[in-house]
Design an enzyme around this catalytic site. Structure first.
Site, PDB file in Angstrom:
ATOM      1  N   LEU A  42      35.774 -17.492 -21.623  1.00 32.55           N
ATOM      2  CA  LEU A  42      35.031 -16.638 -22.552  1.00 32.55           C
ATOM      3  C   LEU A  42      35.535 -15.197 -22.522  1.00 32.55           C
ATOM      4  O   LEU A  42      34.907 -14.313 -23.097  1.00 32.55           O
ATOM      5  CB  LEU A  42      33.539 -16.655 -22.201  1.00 32.55           C
ATOM      6  CG  LEU A  42      32.813 -17.986 -22.304  1.00 32.55           C
ATOM      7  CD1 LEU A  42      31.356 -17.827 -21.885  1.00 32.55           C
ATOM      8  CD2 LEU A  42      32.894 -18.540 -23.707  1.00 32.55           C
ATOM      9  N   THR A  81      33.123 -20.928 -15.553  1.00 32.83           N
ATOM     10  CA  THR A  81      33.827 -21.032 -16.838  1.00 32.83           C
ATOM     11  C   THR A  81      34.118 -19.675 -17.480  1.00 32.83           C
ATOM     12  O   THR A  81      34.567 -19.615 -18.622  1.00 32.83           O
ATOM     13  CB  THR A  81      32.979 -21.865 -17.812  1.00 32.83           C
ATOM     14  OG1 THR A  81      31.665 -21.260 -17.924  1.00 32.83           O
ATOM     15  CG2 THR A  81      32.812 -23.299 -17.322  1.00 32.83           C
ATOM     16  N   GLU A  82      33.875 -18.592 -16.751  1.00 33.26           N
ATOM     17  CA  GLU A  82      33.938 -17.252 -17.334  1.00 33.26           C
ATOM     18  C   GLU A  82      35.267 -16.931 -18.005  1.00 33.26           C
ATOM     19  O   GLU A  82      35.291 -16.283 -19.069  1.00 33.26           O
ATOM     20  CB  GLU A  82      33.623 -16.198 -16.258  1.00 33.26           C
ATOM     21  CG  GLU A  82      32.153 -16.106 -15.872  1.00 33.26           C
ATOM     22  CD  GLU A  82      31.753 -17.055 -14.753  1.00 33.26           C
ATOM     23  OE1 GLU A  82      30.694 -16.851 -14.142  1.00 33.26           O
ATOM     24  OE2 GLU A  82      32.518 -18.017 -14.489  1.00 33.26           O
ATOM     25  N   VAL A  83      36.404 -17.341 -17.402  1.00 32.70           N
ATOM     26  CA  VAL A  83      37.697 -16.954 -17.973  1.00 32.70           C
ATOM     27  C   VAL A  83      37.901 -17.528 -19.362  1.00 32.70           C
ATOM     28  O   VAL A  83      38.662 -16.977 -20.165  1.00 32.70           O
ATOM     29  CB  VAL A  83      38.866 -17.385 -17.051  1.00 32.70           C
ATOM     30  CG1 VAL A  83      38.839 -16.604 -15.751  1.00 32.70           C
ATOM     31  CG2 VAL A  83      38.874 -18.886 -16.809  1.00 32.70           C
TER      32      VAL A  83
END
Length: 259
Positions: free
Chosen positions: A139, A135-137
């Site tokens: 954030l 889910t990094e993108v």
């Protein structure tokens, strides 16, 4: 192994290592990363251990980085972010290069760095209820280090799909993407994983397991170290970006963010 953040036990030539921050959904912080790395190395050096099971206490396998850790990252210098990224790289490469087979037992959600931890293991069992995702993108961050291992498993098309969208996906989808090895019902997974580990202990040469794992790693990913060194620098650099600061601030305050 004495750290309260990681539980360690050995029985029947199987070392069981458990993440032990259930109140924080087993989220990563520097202490957990270093304790987990130390536990893996302890199992590697233990002549009474042939196979390792990696699991987690509580209902979540790992939610990735915890809130306090994310807040601290925004205050870090570039050198501190590089060092912290190196520590995460060390954890993942320890699993990848460890001379003993590491089996993940995933009984809850595995998100971001937690997804990387679950899927970098040699064999991964998961319950149908588990969700996975990078889910990094969402954030303002990038899954830099785990991406170095990911494409060898999924191929470029799937890697782009799951890394660029940041969407969560089911255990069955993770199986179809080649991120995990088996989907096993919750009431059976503990015994199934133990039986699998015992089978390796009783039916396979320890030296052959070690050499086969090394052979696969070295022949399928010969440029891994160069890719990881680049990923560490990217990881540190993105942490200094305005998008990262904006994304983490919104995440901490539980606000929706429009990019």
């Amino acid at each position: 192994m004495t750290s309260s953040l990681v539980l360690y036990s050995v029985a029947d030539r199987i070392a069981t290592i458990s993440l032990n921050r259930p109140e924080k959904r087993n989220a990563f912080n520097p202490e957990l990363v270093s304790s987990l790395t130390a536990a893996l190395l302890e199992a590697s050096d233990d002549e009474n251990v042939k196979v390792i099971i990696l699991k987690a206490e509580g209902t979540t396998f790992s939610a990735g980085a915890d809130l306090a850790y994310l807040q601290q990252l925004q205050q870090n210098t570039h050198e501190e972010n590089v060092k912290d990224s190196e520590n995460l790289k060390t954890l993942f490469t320890t699993i990848y290069y460890l001379p003993k087979v590491v089996i993940a037992q995933v009984e809850g959600h595995a998100i971001a760095g937690g997804c990387g931890l679950a899927t970098i293991c040699d064999i991964t069992f998961a319950v149908p209820e588990a969700s996975f995702g990078y889910t990094e993108v969402k954030l303002g961050f990038v899954p830099a280090i785990v991406s170095c291992f990911l494409m060898r498993k999924t191929g470029e098309t799937v890697a782009k799909k799951i890394l660029l969208t940041g969407d969560l996906f089911s255990a069955e989808q993770a199986l179809a993407y080649n991120l995990i090895t088996y989907v096993t019902n919750k009431d059976e997974i503990s015994q199934t994983v133990r039986d699998f580990a015992l089978k390796l202990c009783n039916e396979a040469s320890g030296n052959s397991l070690m050499v086969t794992k090394q052979l696969i790693g070295q022949t399928t990913n010969p440029a891994l170290e160069n890719a990881l060194n680049l990923a560490v620098q990217i990881n540190a650099r993105v942490r200094e970006s305005e998008d990262f600061k904006k994304g983490i601030a919104a995440f901490i305050s539980k606000e929706n963010i429009k990019w």
